[in-house]
Design a protein around this motif. Structure first.
Motif, PDB file in Angstrom:
ATOM      1  N   PHE B  49      29.641 -82.988  68.538  1.00 58.88           N
ATOM      2  CA  PHE B  49      30.633 -81.786  68.534  1.00 58.88           C
ATOM      3  C   PHE B  49      30.016 -80.873  69.558  1.00 58.88           C
ATOM      4  O   PHE B  49      28.443 -81.006  69.530  1.00 58.88           O
ATOM      5  CB  PHE B  49      30.731 -80.854  67.755  1.00 58.88           C
ATOM      6  CG  PHE B  49      32.373 -81.373  66.876  1.00 58.88           C
ATOM      7  CD1 PHE B  49      32.961 -81.666  66.908  1.00 58.88           C
ATOM      8  CD2 PHE B  49      31.418 -82.519  65.887  1.00 58.88           C
ATOM      9  CE1 PHE B  49      34.081 -81.450  65.869  1.00 58.88           C
ATOM     10  CE2 PHE B  49      32.729 -83.006  64.897  1.00 58.88           C
ATOM     11  CZ  PHE B  49      34.060 -82.136  64.922  1.00 58.88           C
ATOM     12  N   VAL B  50      30.725 -80.922  70.920  1.00 60.82           N
ATOM     13  CA  VAL B  50      30.506 -79.711  71.998  1.00 60.82           C
ATOM     14  C   VAL B  50      31.024 -78.575  72.313  1.00 60.82           C
ATOM     15  O   VAL B  50      32.187 -78.524  71.763  1.00 60.82           O
ATOM     16  CB  VAL B  50      30.896 -81.248  73.627  1.00 60.82           C
ATOM     17  CG1 VAL B  50      29.506 -80.023  74.725  1.00 60.82           C
ATOM     18  CG2 VAL B  50      30.319 -82.432  73.221  1.00 60.82           C
ATOM     19  N   SER B  51      30.461 -77.595  72.802  1.00 60.26           N
ATOM     20  CA  SER B  51      31.290 -76.522  72.034  1.00 60.26           C
ATOM     21  C   SER B  51      30.274 -75.623  73.868  1.00 60.26           C
ATOM     22  O   SER B  51      29.094 -75.797  74.408  1.00 60.26           O
ATOM     23  CB  SER B  51      30.799 -75.807  71.131  1.00 60.26           C
ATOM     24  OG  SER B  51      29.689 -75.208  71.165  1.00 60.26           O
ATOM     25  N   GLY B  52      31.324 -74.255  74.040  1.00 62.16           N
ATOM     26  CA  GLY B  52      30.675 -73.401  75.246  1.00 62.16           C
ATOM     27  C   GLY B  52      29.996 -72.184  74.457  1.00 62.16           C
ATOM     28  O   GLY B  52      28.876 -72.418  73.346  1.00 62.16           O
ATOM     29  N   ILE B  53      30.355 -71.019  74.961  1.00 59.62           N
ATOM     30  CA  ILE B  53      29.979 -69.936  73.669  1.00 59.62           C
ATOM     31  C   ILE B  53      31.387 -68.657  73.797  1.00 59.62           C
ATOM     32  O   ILE B  53      31.835 -68.984  74.232  1.00 59.62           O
ATOM     33  CB  ILE B  53      29.204 -69.142  75.139  1.00 59.62           C
ATOM     34  CG1 ILE B  53      27.898 -69.612  76.094  1.00 59.62           C
ATOM     35  CG2 ILE B  53      28.935 -67.671  74.663  1.00 59.62           C
ATOM     36  CD1 ILE B  53      26.907 -70.188  74.994  1.00 59.62           C
ATOM     37  N   GLY B  54      30.506 -68.073  72.461  1.00 65.36           N
ATOM     38  CA  GLY B  54      31.965 -67.981  72.117  1.00 65.36           C
ATOM     39  C   GLY B  54      31.704 -67.535  70.450  1.00 65.36           C
ATOM     40  O   GLY B  54      31.176 -68.335  70.055  1.00 65.36           O
ATOM     41  N   CYS B  55      32.285 -67.109  69.897  1.00 66.94           N
ATOM     42  CA  CYS B  55      31.911 -67.465  68.624  1.00 66.94           C
ATOM     43  C   CYS B  55      32.621 -68.613  67.945  1.00 66.94           C
ATOM     44  O   CYS B  55      32.159 -69.526  66.762  1.00 66.94           O
ATOM     45  CB  CYS B  55      33.213 -66.426  67.403  1.00 66.94           C
ATOM     46  SG  CYS B  55      33.876 -64.620  67.643  1.00 66.94           S
ATOM     47  N   SER B  56      34.001 -69.063  68.067  1.00 68.37           N
ATOM     48  CA  SER B  56      34.046 -70.478  67.966  1.00 68.37           C
ATOM     49  C   SER B  56      33.401 -71.281  68.017  1.00 68.37           C
ATOM     50  O   SER B  56      32.551 -72.765  67.818  1.00 68.37           O
ATOM     51  CB  SER B  56      35.433 -70.946  68.677  1.00 68.37           C
ATOM     52  OG  SER B  56      35.465 -71.086  70.167  1.00 68.37           O
ATOM     53  N   SER B  57      32.606 -71.343  69.389  1.00 69.93           N
ATOM     54  CA  SER B  57      31.319 -72.331  70.075  1.00 69.93           C
ATOM     55  C   SER B  57      29.880 -72.009  69.588  1.00 69.93           C
ATOM     56  O   SER B  57      29.081 -73.528  69.575  1.00 69.93           O
ATOM     57  CB  SER B  57      30.666 -71.944  71.358  1.00 69.93           C
ATOM     58  OG  SER B  57      32.160 -72.027  72.281  1.00 69.93           O
ATOM     59  N   ARG B  58      30.206 -71.915  67.945  1.00 71.33           N
ATOM     60  CA  ARG B  58      29.069 -71.648  67.156  1.00 71.33           C
ATOM     61  C   ARG B  58      29.590 -72.919  66.154  1.00 71.33           C
ATOM     62  O   ARG B  58      27.557 -73.316  65.548  1.00 71.33           O
ATOM     63  CB  ARG B  58      28.506 -71.013  66.141  1.00 71.33           C
ATOM     64  CG  ARG B  58      27.812 -69.295  66.800  1.00 71.33           C
ATOM     65  CD  ARG B  58      27.142 -69.435  67.763  1.00 71.33           C
ATOM     66  NE  ARG B  58      26.689 -68.622  68.315  1.00 71.33           N
ATOM     67  CZ  ARG B  58      25.634 -67.707  67.979  1.00 71.33           C
ATOM     68  NH1 ARG B  58      25.108 -67.706  66.705  1.00 71.33           N
ATOM     69  NH2 ARG B  58      25.629 -66.615  68.857  1.00 71.33           N
ATOM     70  N   PHE B  59      30.267 -73.463  66.989  1.00 67.74           N
ATOM     71  CA  PHE B  59      30.721 -74.898  65.986  1.00 67.74           C
ATOM     72  C   PHE B  59      29.969 -75.921  65.185  1.00 67.74           C
ATOM     73  O   PHE B  59      29.611 -76.409  64.463  1.00 67.74           O
ATOM     74  CB  PHE B  59      32.546 -75.045  66.416  1.00 67.74           C
ATOM     75  CG  PHE B  59      33.383 -75.939  65.016  1.00 67.74           C
ATOM     76  CD1 PHE B  59      34.147 -75.596  64.323  1.00 67.74           C
ATOM     77  CD2 PHE B  59      32.769 -77.565  64.311  1.00 67.74           C
ATOM     78  CE1 PHE B  59      34.846 -75.782  63.104  1.00 67.74           C
ATOM     79  CE2 PHE B  59      33.815 -78.103  63.974  1.00 67.74           C
ATOM     80  CZ  PHE B  59      34.759 -77.514  63.614  1.00 67.74           C
ATOM     81  N   PRO B  60      29.422 -76.379  66.224  1.00 70.25           N
ATOM     82  CA  PRO B  60      28.546 -77.708  66.253  1.00 70.25           C
ATOM     83  C   PRO B  60      27.625 -77.311  65.203  1.00 70.25           C
ATOM     84  O   PRO B  60      26.741 -78.172  64.432  1.00 70.25           O
ATOM     85  CB  PRO B  60      28.122 -77.444  67.302  1.00 70.25           C
ATOM     86  CG  PRO B  60      28.910 -77.104  68.269  1.00 70.25           C
ATOM     87  CD  PRO B  60      29.375 -76.484  67.684  1.00 70.25           C
ATOM     88  N   TYR B  61      27.396 -76.091  65.153  1.00 69.36           N
ATOM     89  CA  TYR B  61      25.453 -76.149  64.340  1.00 69.36           C
ATOM     90  C   TYR B  61      26.412 -76.558  63.166  1.00 69.36           C
ATOM     91  O   TYR B  61      25.354 -76.657  61.709  1.00 69.36           O
ATOM     92  CB  TYR B  61      25.121 -74.656  64.769  1.00 69.36           C
ATOM     93  CG  TYR B  61      24.390 -73.923  65.549  1.00 69.36           C
ATOM     94  CD1 TYR B  61      23.093 -74.959  66.062  1.00 69.36           C
ATOM     95  CD2 TYR B  61      25.394 -72.881  66.897  1.00 69.36           C
ATOM     96  CE1 TYR B  61      22.942 -74.826  67.673  1.00 69.36           C
ATOM     97  CE2 TYR B  61      24.602 -73.381  68.227  1.00 69.36           C
ATOM     98  CZ  TYR B  61      23.207 -73.864  67.963  1.00 69.36           C
ATOM     99  OH  TYR B  61      22.760 -73.347  69.617  1.00 69.36           O
TER     100      TYR B  61
END
Lengths: 621, 332
Positions: B49-61
């Protein structure tokens, strides 16, 4: 010399140790090709050589104008040489603009070959010449050879079906032939090259060959010169197999060699930018070596893709120039934080902003070492010459993989487009630094560290080692998100110590010339040749000054303090306003560093540095 | 691994405490994705799972897989590099309307046009959450936020039509509260070869609560949305008694009998663009489901193919040949 009678064989043949030629013409005149061909042929006959192209950023500035002048200087020699030469012995001027822009550099008594076919009123007007430089005394003191190349090439190709425009496009090969004659060079290497290049348009290969032979023959038949010259083979080069190599090409090959030494597949994410684009072009042509290249939508995506590739287990590389590095800054901070290997090649050019895209400068040193938010240390390796770029690229890969860190590889426009003979290394003799991936799930901690301070590299796809990384501060060992103040300080220090510890894996650079005394000349990057040349000249009779060159600019190698303490002062010529000098003053405040800066978009000439050394020696005595 | 056959939804939950606001739509999406990973028979190690920055981007953790929380807007670049280095990985990219449409709009457009085989989940809540409530590039004109006290004057992006404009090969929309629908769409997205783009209407309880209530509220959802089911008629409503049909350059409401059949596989983006534009029409149902699903060469496969072709044509490169190529000469 062969036994068959060649044109001009009746003329006296003079031996010459070194020659500097500059080809200058319009951007559309093919001066770069001409110069590169001359370099290749000179290499094949065994001379040492160095080249320096100098061209405008515009692809085709208005024809005949001064803005559109494109030049190519090369030095070829029977002895070991360090630079493309201070001043040309021979200048070829294809039009008035090329003549007036370059004549000031020609040696007194030098030869200037002018294409009089381009010296009409209209040509003079385009070059903004109020008077004709062929007639107004501009060329007094030089040996002027006037040739109407437009007409000569027209005659030579009268039998072909080529359109007049196509005929005129062959005149650089006429020039090349004439210069081959003057310095007794063979035509064969260029003929072979033309036949390969125009394999599908053989009539063009033949036309260019005809034009070149016409130029060659003209040297004799038209009695343009009083004699021919010969520059014997250079016999002081270390024995081995050689080829001519340009800096960007050497970087590309060195990166492939480095990846192989580490046991990795190379991945280049890049975005075209002058003067770095040919690294992307070269690597894109190496697909059969397993090289993956990705031409991204911008500089940022390019570095991000490279980091992504490293994350997945390839060797991530990105190549660019200063403005591109500015855009990549945030991603480089991430690479520092997640501690993955990455090689960032910066082919420096004149700045700031767009600056001078095709000209050279060394003003991105501070950007490389410090140019990111937060404490984000990145080691910096700098290439000294085109051939040295191969070794430096391998060294950058070694550091990146052994220390799990992004690494800057600095070159510049002078190295990128310049060429020199490269003594080819055998693969068995190259450094080897195989990188192992972690696969053992037992006691795995994503941010544990080895003796280098490097964390384990784990490829996604490895069972049992699933973990998450990101740009938020990580807890020591687990790598989980941590906002703990003490942990942040611990991790900041750990990253810093890891990078500074690289110094323990690099040799102390060797001092050449005087081992102590009044003056040490210190350089980094592409000033190598000019400094070496200047110091050798100064030390011709006795060792008066020492010289040292830094390949590792950050961290600095161990042992410098001891070396510096043997001299009264240290002179640092740099193509910036004294960035390394500033750095060394803060690292070694006990020593005296004198900055000698030049920011003209042009490399130092050896005589400039020689004069500076003389001045300092006189003041000190 | 024998493990791979037996993984359950909870096996995809990481040991990290989930730190979204209570009531955030992200929880439902996380749960659905974890369930889908189990249903698809994914292994943990082959999934990233790859993400950028923002609330949604905490997803990979919060996923017990490989994860990479990158920098603002740039996740598509990282995902492209990951897939080019290892095309066997299942790569999911989690982004939001700020990360994906604003700072990263450029990269999103390019990964869609290149057709890298990953799944993009764009959590759209029409507001910036992590920076605490500024208008986003999907906020409607007039939205009042801290940085638009008199109402936003920015004309918003329509994420569906943005993706279609980039010639994306799989484009879909779903809703955080519509779990069954979301799971079905995510499975279709995962099965698609190429970049799958899924816009997820996601409620932000703190800064934009109820922003999709006019269509997504459970009480009215069936009447206010139409599910685009490939190969089936364009009917909607609790009893599927309402229909949509194409008429010239537009869509109009009709009875269920007269409804057109939805074909998401046509090469032209025109029908799906017309569907996408219904978001601007208050009287019309909001389309969810699959707007477009077409086949096109996959970027990383083409990269591998070219390498294979080059090796075939020139032979597997040996480093020595690379070093010794061209005009060489001997010095004795």
């Amino acid at each position: 010399m062969t036994t068959t009678k060649e044109p001009g064989s009746d003329l006296p043949l003079q031996q010459q140790e070194s020659v500097v030629i500059r080809f200058a013409g319009d951007s559309g005149d093919g001066m770069q090709i001409t110069g590169n061909q001359y370099a290749t042929t000179s290499a094949v006959v065994g001379n040492d050589l160095a080249t320096m192209p100098d061209f405008p950023a515009e692809i085709r500035a208005p024809a005949g104008t001064r803005a559109g002048v494109s030049g190519f200087q090369l030095a070829f020699s029977a002895k070991d040489i360090f630079t493309p030469g201070d001043r040309p012995d021979v200048l070829i001027a294809m039009n008035p603009a090329a003549l007036v822009e370059n004549i000031k550099d020609l040696k007194p008594d030098g030869i200037v070959v002018c294409n009089t076919g381009n010296f009409g009123d209209r040509d003079l007007e385009k070059a903004k010449c109020d008077t004709n430089p062929l007639l107004d005394g501009t060329l007094d003191g030089f040996r002027v050879i006037e040739v109407d190349m437009n007409q000569r090439v027209k005659e030579a190709l009268a039998e072909t079906d080529l359109k007049p425009k196509e005929v005129q496009r062959c005149k650089n090969f006429y020039t090349l032939g004439l210069m081959y004659w003057l310095f007794s060079r063979p035509l064969q290497p260029t003929e072979d090259w033309l036949k390969e290049k125009f394999a599908k348009k053989m009539h063009l290969a033949e036309a260019n060959i005809t034009a070149m032979r016409a130029g060659f023959n003209a040297g004799d038949i038209q009695e343009l010169f009083q004699g021919r010259y010969e520059v014997p083979k250079c016999d002081v080069l270390t024995p081995g197999t050689y080829r001519s190599v340009m800096g960007n090409e050497a970087v590309a090959i060195g990166l492939v060699a480095g990846a192989e030494a580490a046991g990795l597949e190379p991945f280049l994410g890049s975005y075209p930018i002058t003067p770095a684009s040919t690294i992307l072009e070269s690597l894109a042509g190496m697909k059969n070596y397993g090289v993956k290249t990705f031409q991204a939508e911008d500089e940022i995506a390019a570095v991000c893709a490279a980091i992504g590739a490293s994350y997945a287990g390839d060797l991530g590389i990105t190549s660019t120039s200063g403005p591109g590095v500015a855009l990549k800054g945030e991603a480089l901070g991430l690479a520092v934080s997640i501690e993955l290997p990455l090689v960032v090649v910066n082919v420096q050019r004149g700045g700031p902003s767009t600056g001078l895209p095709t000209k050279t400068e060394q003003a991105d040193l501070m950007q490389a070492i410090f140019g990111r938010n937060g404490e984000a240390p990145i080691p910096v390796v700098a290439c000294a010459t085109p051939a040295d770029a191969f070794d430096c690229a391998m060294e950058a890969v070694r550091i990146a993989t052994q220390y799990m860190t992004p690494v800057f590889l600095l070159t510049d426009g002078f190295i990128a487009n310049g060429a020199e003979p490269w003594r080819l290394p055998e693969v068995e003799g190259l450094p080897k630094f195989t990188k192992e991936f972690r696969t053992d799930a037992e006691n795995y901690q994503p941010y544990s560290r080895d003796e280098n301070g490097a964390r384990p590299w784990v490829k996604p796809g490895t069972p049992g080692l699933e973990h998450r990384v990101g740009g938020i501060e990580k807890a020591h060992l687990t790598g989980n998100i941590s906002y703990d103040p003490d942990n942040h300080e611990f991790m900041t220090n750990a990253r810093q110590e890891k990078v500074m510890g690289i110094a323990n894996s690099i040799p102390t650079p060797e001092v050449k010339g005087a081992q102590s005394g009044k003056l040490l000349v210190l350089g980094w990057g592409s000033t190598y040749g000019s400094i070496a040349d200047a110091v050798e000249r100064t030390n011709e009779d006795e060792d008066k000054v020492g010289r040292i060159h830094l390949r590792h600019v950050w961290p600095l190698p161990n042992g410098l303090d001891e070396i510096f303490s043997r001299y009264e002062s240290i002179l640092i010529p740099e193509m910036n306003l004294g960035q390394l000098a500033r750095l060394l003053r803060s690292e070694y405040p006990q020593h005296e560093f004198l900055s000698y800066s030049k920011v003209q978009g042009q490399p130092f000439r050896a005589y400039e540095i020689t004069a500076k050394i003389q001045e300092l020696l006189e003041n000190k005595s | 691994m024998s493990e791979t056959q037996t993984l359950k939804k909870k096996d995809f939950q990481s040991d990290q405490e989930v730190r979204w606001c209570p009531g955030c739509g992200d929880y439902a999406i996380l749960s659905a994705v974890q369930g889908v990973c189990a249903d698809l028979g994914y292994s943990r190690e082959e999934t990233v799972f790859v993400s950028g920055i923002g609330c949604s981007s905490r997803f990979p953790y919060y996923m017990n897989t490989y994860g990479f929380h990158t920098i603002h807007g740039r996740a598509p670049g990282f995902a492209t590099g990951i897939k080019m280095a290892n095309p066997d990985l299942n790569v999911w990219l989690v982004t939001g309307d700020g990360d994906g449409m604003s700072i990263g709009g450029n990269h999103l457009a390019h990964i869609l046009r290149r057709n890298v085989n990953i799944n993009v989940l764009l959590f759209n809540n029409e507001v910036y959450g992590l920076t605490k409530g500024q208008y986003s590039p999907t906020s409607p004109v007039g939205q009042k936020t801290k940085t638009s006290p008199l109402g936003s004057i920015d004309r918003p992006f329509n994420p569906i039509n943005f993706a279609l404009g980039a010639n994306a090969t799989f484009v879909a929309r779903t809703i955080d509260t519509h779990v069954k629908h979301m799971s079905a769409v995510l499975k279709e997205a995962a099965a698609h070869e190429g970049t799958s783009f899924v816009e997820i209407y996601q409620n932000c309880v703190i800064f934009n609560d109820g922003c999709f209530d006019d269509v997504a509220d459970r009480k009215i959802r069936d009447d206010m949305t139409i599910d685009l089911r490939p190969g089936e008629t364009l009917t909607y409503g609790k009893e599927l008694d309402k229909g949509l049909r194409f008429n010239g350059w537009g869509l109009e409401r009709c009875s269920a009998d007269e409804a057109s059949t939805w074909d998401s596989t046509v090469e032209s983006t025109a029908p799906s663009v017309m569907m996408g534009e219904l978001a601007n029409e208050a009287e019309m149902p909001r389309p969810i489901g699959i707007f477009r699903q077409v086949n096109s060469p996959v970027f990383e496969s083409e990269t591998e193919r070219q390498i294979a072709v080059a090796k075939e044509a020139k032979g597997e490169g040996k480093l020595r040949d690379l070093i010794f190529q061209g005009n060489t000469w001997e010095v004795e």
